[in-house]
Design an enzyme around this catalytic site. Structure first.
Site, PDB file in Angstrom:
ATOM      1  CG  LEU A 124      -1.835  -1.233   1.293  1.00 36.99           C
ATOM      2  CD1 LEU A 124      -2.568  -1.264   2.627  1.00 36.99           C
ATOM      3  CD2 LEU A 124      -2.811  -1.273   0.141  1.00 36.99           C
ATOM      4  CG  HIS A 125       1.167   3.360  -3.347  1.00 43.21           C
ATOM      5  ND1 HIS A 125       0.762   4.466  -4.051  1.00 43.21           N
ATOM      6  CD2 HIS A 125       0.632   2.294  -3.987  1.00 43.21           C
ATOM      7  CE1 HIS A 125       0.022   4.093  -5.085  1.00 43.21           C
ATOM      8  NE2 HIS A 125      -0.082   2.774  -5.067  1.00 43.21           N
ATOM      9  CB  SER A 126       0.607   7.870   0.735  1.00 37.15           C
ATOM     10  OG  SER A 126       1.986   8.139   0.764  1.00 37.15           O
TER      11      SER A 126
END
Length: 121
Positions: free
Chosen positions: A42-44
């Site tokens: 997961l990333h932003s």
């Protein structure tokens, strides 16, 4: 070098390591559906600055990988969902349009906070 894409790893699903033996990493933005999040890095941010092309370079942590093939759905999936699959297999596999195909090199260990970027030299 021109930055084409960049983001930061915020979390690792508990099943991510299962895919490393398959030489693939599934990326999804922090808002991944709950049933998929366990399988994803997961990333932003998800900053897409240009169109990803063959011969661009993916940087994951300290490792670099030449992009060999860009699936036809990669650009729209990345822009809209922050979701693509990184395949470290050296060639394209049929029918996987949401995948970015990279050099056949060791898959890096991923950590929370790692930067993921794509550059054009």
């Amino acid at each position: 070098m021109t930055c084409i894409y960049q983001t930061r790893v915020t979390n690792l699903g508990k099943m991510v390591t299962n895919f490393l033996v398959e030489k693939m990493i599934i990326l999804f933005k922090d808002n991944a559906p709950e049933d998929l999040a366990d399988y994803c890095v997961l990333h932003s941010e998800n900053q897409v600055f240009d169109v990803i092309q063959e011969q661009d370079v993916l940087v994951l942590g300290d490792a670099e990988y030449k992009i060999l093939c860009v699936g036809e759905e990669v650009q729209s999936n990345l822009q809209n969902l922050g979701h693509i699959t990184l395949r470290f297999v050296g060639s394209r596999t049929e029918g996987l349009g949401g995948s970015l195909y990279l050099e056949d090199k060791a898959v890096p260990t991923i950590h929370r906070g790692d930067r993921i970027a794509i550059y054009r030299k």
